[in-house]
Each structure stands twice: as C-alpha cells, then as structure tokens.
Motif scaffolding. Structure first.
Motif, PDB file in Angstrom:
ATOM      1  N   ARG A  43      -6.286  15.085  68.065  1.00  0.00           N
ATOM      2  CA  ARG A  43      -7.072  16.195  67.540  1.00  0.00           C
ATOM      3  C   ARG A  43      -6.121  17.314  67.134  1.00  0.00           C
ATOM      4  O   ARG A  43      -5.250  17.726  67.897  1.00  0.00           O
ATOM      5  N   LEU A  44      -6.277  17.806  65.916  1.00  0.00           N
ATOM      6  CA  LEU A  44      -5.366  18.813  65.387  1.00  0.00           C
ATOM      7  C   LEU A  44      -5.618  20.177  66.024  1.00  0.00           C
ATOM      8  O   LEU A  44      -6.756  20.633  66.090  1.00  0.00           O
ATOM      9  N   GLU A  45      -4.544  20.804  66.492  1.00  0.00           N
ATOM     10  CA  GLU A  45      -4.601  22.172  66.969  1.00  0.00           C
ATOM     11  C   GLU A  45      -3.498  22.987  66.312  1.00  0.00           C
ATOM     12  O   GLU A  45      -2.390  22.496  66.079  1.00  0.00           O
ATOM     13  N   VAL A  46      -3.811  24.249  66.002  1.00  0.00           N
ATOM     14  CA  VAL A  46      -2.881  25.168  65.353  1.00  0.00           C
ATOM     15  C   VAL A  46      -2.675  26.364  66.267  1.00  0.00           C
ATOM     16  O   VAL A  46      -3.635  26.892  66.835  1.00  0.00           O
ATOM     17  N   LYS A  47      -1.427  26.787  66.398  1.00  0.00           N
ATOM     18  CA  LYS A  47      -1.141  27.966  67.224  1.00  0.00           C
ATOM     19  C   LYS A  47      -1.522  29.207  66.426  1.00  0.00           C
ATOM     20  O   LYS A  47      -0.859  29.577  65.454  1.00  0.00           O
ATOM     21  N   SER A  48      -2.596  29.845  66.829  1.00  0.00           N
ATOM     22  CA  SER A  48      -3.137  30.972  66.072  1.00  0.00           C
ATOM     23  C   SER A  48      -2.572  32.305  66.507  1.00  0.00           C
ATOM     24  O   SER A  48      -2.750  33.312  65.831  1.00  0.00           O
ATOM     25  N   ASN A  49      -1.879  32.329  67.651  1.00  0.00           N
ATOM     26  CA  ASN A  49      -1.285  33.575  68.131  1.00  0.00           C
ATOM     27  C   ASN A  49       0.004  33.231  68.858  1.00  0.00           C
ATOM     28  O   ASN A  49      -0.018  32.720  69.973  1.00  0.00           O
ATOM     29  N   GLN A  50       1.144  33.488  68.210  1.00  0.00           N
ATOM     30  CA  GLN A  50       2.432  33.074  68.761  1.00  0.00           C
ATOM     31  C   GLN A  50       2.731  33.709  70.112  1.00  0.00           C
ATOM     32  O   GLN A  50       3.293  33.091  70.993  1.00  0.00           O
ATOM     33  N   SER A  51       2.353  34.984  70.291  1.00  0.00           N
ATOM     34  CA  SER A  51       2.711  35.688  71.518  1.00  0.00           C
ATOM     35  C   SER A  51       1.855  35.269  72.707  1.00  0.00           C
ATOM     36  O   SER A  51       2.334  35.176  73.828  1.00  0.00           O
ATOM     37  N   ASN A  52       0.572  34.999  72.450  1.00  0.00           N
ATOM     38  CA  ASN A  52      -0.326  34.654  73.549  1.00  0.00           C
ATOM     39  C   ASN A  52      -0.549  33.156  73.717  1.00  0.00           C
ATOM     40  O   ASN A  52      -1.336  32.728  74.549  1.00  0.00           O
ATOM     41  N   GLN A  53       0.138  32.359  72.902  1.00  0.00           N
ATOM     42  CA  GLN A  53       0.057  30.909  73.009  1.00  0.00           C
ATOM     43  C   GLN A  53      -1.368  30.385  72.854  1.00  0.00           C
ATOM     44  O   GLN A  53      -1.792  29.473  73.545  1.00  0.00           O
ATOM     45  N   PHE A 100      -7.457  26.195  54.863  1.00  0.00           N
ATOM     46  CA  PHE A 100      -6.105  25.932  54.401  1.00  0.00           C
ATOM     47  C   PHE A 100      -6.148  25.527  52.922  1.00  0.00           C
ATOM     48  O   PHE A 100      -7.043  24.807  52.480  1.00  0.00           O
ATOM     49  N   GLN A 101      -5.150  25.962  52.177  1.00  0.00           N
ATOM     50  CA  GLN A 101      -5.067  25.646  50.750  1.00  0.00           C
ATOM     51  C   GLN A 101      -3.655  25.157  50.434  1.00  0.00           C
ATOM     52  O   GLN A 101      -2.902  25.768  49.688  1.00  0.00           O
ATOM     53  N   CYS A 102      -3.303  24.027  51.029  1.00  0.00           N
ATOM     54  CA  CYS A 102      -1.970  23.456  50.851  1.00  0.00           C
ATOM     55  C   CYS A 102      -1.875  22.733  49.515  1.00  0.00           C
ATOM     56  O   CYS A 102      -2.847  22.151  49.035  1.00  0.00           O
ATOM     57  N   GLY A 103      -0.675  22.760  48.950  1.00  0.00           N
ATOM     58  CA  GLY A 103      -0.420  21.982  47.748  1.00  0.00           C
ATOM     59  C   GLY A 103       0.047  20.576  48.071  1.00  0.00           C
ATOM     60  O   GLY A 103       0.088  19.709  47.201  1.00  0.00           O
ATOM     61  N   GLY A 104       0.417  20.339  49.339  1.00  0.00           N
ATOM     62  CA  GLY A 104       0.881  19.026  49.776  1.00  0.00           C
ATOM     63  C   GLY A 104       2.388  18.918  49.872  1.00  0.00           C
ATOM     64  O   GLY A 104       2.917  17.975  50.450  1.00  0.00           O
ATOM     65  N   HIS A 105       3.109  19.902  49.321  1.00  0.00           N
ATOM     66  CA  HIS A 105       4.572  19.861  49.306  1.00  0.00           C
ATOM     67  C   HIS A 105       5.195  20.746  50.386  1.00  0.00           C
ATOM     68  O   HIS A 105       6.407  20.685  50.616  1.00  0.00           O
ATOM     69  N   SER A 107       6.492  22.424  53.890  1.00  0.00           N
ATOM     70  CA  SER A 107       7.135  21.815  55.056  1.00  0.00           C
ATOM     71  C   SER A 107       6.391  22.109  56.348  1.00  0.00           C
ATOM     72  O   SER A 107       6.628  21.445  57.365  1.00  0.00           O
ATOM     73  N   ALA A 108       5.515  23.104  56.352  1.00  0.00           N
ATOM     74  CA  ALA A 108       4.754  23.458  57.555  1.00  0.00           C
ATOM     75  C   ALA A 108       3.367  23.936  57.157  1.00  0.00           C
ATOM     76  O   ALA A 108       3.192  24.561  56.106  1.00  0.00           O
ATOM     77  N   LEU A 109       2.383  23.662  58.002  1.00  0.00           N
ATOM     78  CA  LEU A 109       1.000  24.012  57.689  1.00  0.00           C
ATOM     79  C   LEU A 109       0.817  25.512  57.519  1.00  0.00           C
ATOM     80  O   LEU A 109       0.089  25.961  56.632  1.00  0.00           O
ATOM     81  N   LEU A 110       1.485  26.300  58.355  1.00  0.00           N
ATOM     82  CA  LEU A 110       1.322  27.749  58.279  1.00  0.00           C
ATOM     83  C   LEU A 110       2.075  28.365  57.104  1.00  0.00           C
ATOM     84  O   LEU A 110       1.998  29.569  56.878  1.00  0.00           O
ATOM     85  N   ASP A 111       2.811  27.525  56.356  1.00  0.00           N
ATOM     86  CA  ASP A 111       3.408  27.982  55.100  1.00  0.00           C
ATOM     87  C   ASP A 111       2.397  27.935  53.958  1.00  0.00           C
ATOM     88  O   ASP A 111       2.634  28.512  52.892  1.00  0.00           O
ATOM     89  N   CYS A 112       1.296  27.237  54.158  1.00  0.00           N
ATOM     90  CA  CYS A 112       0.279  27.088  53.116  1.00  0.00           C
ATOM     91  C   CYS A 112      -0.523  28.380  52.960  1.00  0.00           C
ATOM     92  O   CYS A 112      -0.673  29.157  53.906  1.00  0.00           O
ATOM     93  N   ARG A 113      -1.035  28.578  51.762  1.00  0.00           N
ATOM     94  CA  ARG A 113      -1.958  29.690  51.554  1.00  0.00           C
ATOM     95  C   ARG A 113      -3.257  29.393  52.301  1.00  0.00           C
ATOM     96  O   ARG A 113      -3.592  28.246  52.563  1.00  0.00           O
ATOM     97  N   SER A 114      -3.984  30.447  52.630  1.00  0.00           N
ATOM     98  CA  SER A 114      -5.287  30.266  53.269  1.00  0.00           C
ATOM     99  C   SER A 114      -6.280  31.221  52.641  1.00  0.00           C
ATOM    100  O   SER A 114      -5.901  32.228  52.036  1.00  0.00           O
ATOM    101  N   SER A 115      -7.553  30.890  52.764  1.00  0.00           N
ATOM    102  CA  SER A 115      -8.594  31.715  52.179  1.00  0.00           C
ATOM    103  C   SER A 115      -8.678  33.052  52.885  1.00  0.00           C
ATOM    104  O   SER A 115      -8.318  33.193  54.054  1.00  0.00           O
ATOM    105  N   GLY A 116      -9.184  34.050  52.169  1.00  0.00           N
ATOM    106  CA  GLY A 116      -9.314  35.370  52.774  1.00  0.00           C
ATOM    107  C   GLY A 116     -10.517  35.498  53.671  1.00  0.00           C
ATOM    108  O   GLY A 116     -10.549  36.317  54.574  1.00  0.00           O
ATOM    109  N   SER A 117     -11.537  34.680  53.448  1.00  0.00           N
ATOM    110  CA  SER A 117     -12.768  34.784  54.226  1.00  0.00           C
ATOM    111  C   SER A 117     -12.723  33.870  55.442  1.00  0.00           C
ATOM    112  O   SER A 117     -12.108  32.809  55.425  1.00  0.00           O
ATOM    113  N   ASP A 118     -13.392  34.289  56.499  1.00  0.00           N
ATOM    114  CA  ASP A 118     -13.461  33.513  57.734  1.00  0.00           C
ATOM    115  C   ASP A 118     -14.702  32.631  57.760  1.00  0.00           C
ATOM    116  O   ASP A 118     -15.743  32.980  57.206  1.00  0.00           O
TER     117      ASP A 118
END
Length: 239
Positions: A43-53, A100-105, A107-118
C-alpha cells in the motif's frame, strides 16, 4: 558547567547541519510500500510532513499510471505491473489530499507537480495498492525473453547463478511475463568483473530477487531462455 565559545558553537551548528543534509541525501524516504509480500509491492504511503514523520495513504482518484512509474523508479524497482485500490488493505486517515500530476520522467514522486485543490474524501476500497516488477532484464538475446540475466541493485550488473536450477530461473521468467524457463547456462568471460550473486535457497523461500542478492567478483555469468520467446515471437503465415 563549561560553555562553548562562539566559534565552537558555529562549528557545531555547521556540523549538525551537514550531517542532517547528508542523511537526507542518503535516505530520501519520502515514499514507501507497506503490507506487501515483497519489497516492490504494498500500500502506497507518502511522507506528508518531514519533521513530524507523518505518513499518508494515497487515494486512487489522485494517482495514475504515470505516477506509479515514478514511485517504482524512486524505490529502485521495475515498471509498475499492478495498480489497484485496496490491494494491500484499507486504512483510515490521514490521506494525501492533492492530485499528483507526474509526467512519468521524474526521479521522485514529490518532484511531480500537484493540484492546488484538496480532496478531503476517498471512497472505500480506493487506497492505492501498487506492485512494481523486479528490476531484472535479459539482454543480448534474440528477444526480450532470452539473453544474459541482469539485475539492478543501484546499478545494472549481470548475474552469476552457479547454483541455480530451472526452478529458480522460472521466477525470473514469470517476473518478465515470459512464461516458463526453457534453458539456462553459465558463460565464462575472458576477465572477471563485479556481478550479482542471487542465492537459490533465498529465492526458493519466496523472497524477492532484490532481497537475495549479494555483490560478487566473477568471470561467470548466466544466460537464460524463457518460453515466452518461443510463443510471442512466432509469426503465423496463413497458407
């Protein structure tokens, strides 16, 4: 209690900052796959807050095939083979809220653009479950299902499989979607080089190829032919 002088404080501060920077470079753990059967599934998980893990699960509605390609690459795995909601269990919040709005190229998921809306909700059975293929390939043969076996563990190297049988080789053929193992053999090169050695007993236990690999210096490498070559490469000509 002895206090540090200003130069010592400055030196210590720089040292701590340097260690923190090196640590972040060595361990860029911004994504992970959990509850999977192997290193490249879960199951995919993303670290959403580096300081608080804080780790957030991802909803299938904000994730697509190109995003999956980036995640598999970031984890050092092969191409995504299965992308399905709730494949490795459902969880409660927190959930990743931006698309997430990745182009596929990237190197990291958090390098991808993301939408402004939640997106604050995620439908049941929609938590991203991802399976990436093992980073293996067959090169130099008549098709993608035959040739010298190579595995990527940081870098691509040929594999030495001196204690392998067709049973272990069949695991590779299945990973490559190439049917069953037809033949295998060791080929000696003129000089030695660093190769990967994959322990057969580790593979037989059900572990992934990446979990069974060790670095080794050898002049012997393995060639493998899978049945997929015999099936997919035949051209039928009507009489």
């Amino acid at each position: 209690m002895t206090s540090l002088s200003d130069p010592e404080v400055a030196t210590w501060t720089c040292l701590v900052s340097f260690i923190s920077l090196v640590s972040s470079i060595i361990s860029p753990d911004s994504v992970r796959l959990v509850n999977g059967t192997r290193l490249c599934s879960g199951r995919l998980e993303v670290k959403s807050n580096q300081s608080n893990q804080w780790w957030s699960s991802v909803c299938e509605d904000v994730f697509d095939q190109q995003d999956a390609e980036v995640v598999c690459r970031e984890l050092g795995c092969g191409a995504p083979s299965v992308l399905q909601g709730a494949l490795y269990g459902e969880v409660e919040a927190p959930m990743w809220t931006k698309e997430f709005q990745c182009g596929g190229h990237e190197s990291a998921l958090l390098d991808c653009r993301s939408s402004g809306s939640d997106r604050n909700t995620c439908s049941p059975n929609k938590t991203v479950g991802l399976t990436c293929s093992e980073p293996v390939r067959l090169v130099g043969g008549d098709s993608r299902c035959a040739g010298t076996l190579e595995l990527k563990q940081g870098d691509w190297r040929p594999v030495e499989g001196s204690d392998w049988s067709l049973k272990e080789a069949a695991v590779v053929c299945r990973e490559l979607d190439c049917g069953s193992a037809v033949s295998m053999g060791q080929r000696d090169e003129s000089s030695g080089r660093f190769v990967w050695r994959i322990k057969s007993d580790c593979v037989q236990s059900g572990s992934s190829l990446r979990e069974c690999v060790t670095s080794h210096f050898s002049s012997s490498i393995m060639d493998l032919t899978c049945s997929g070559m015999l099936i997919s490469d035949i051209i039928y000509v009507p009489i």
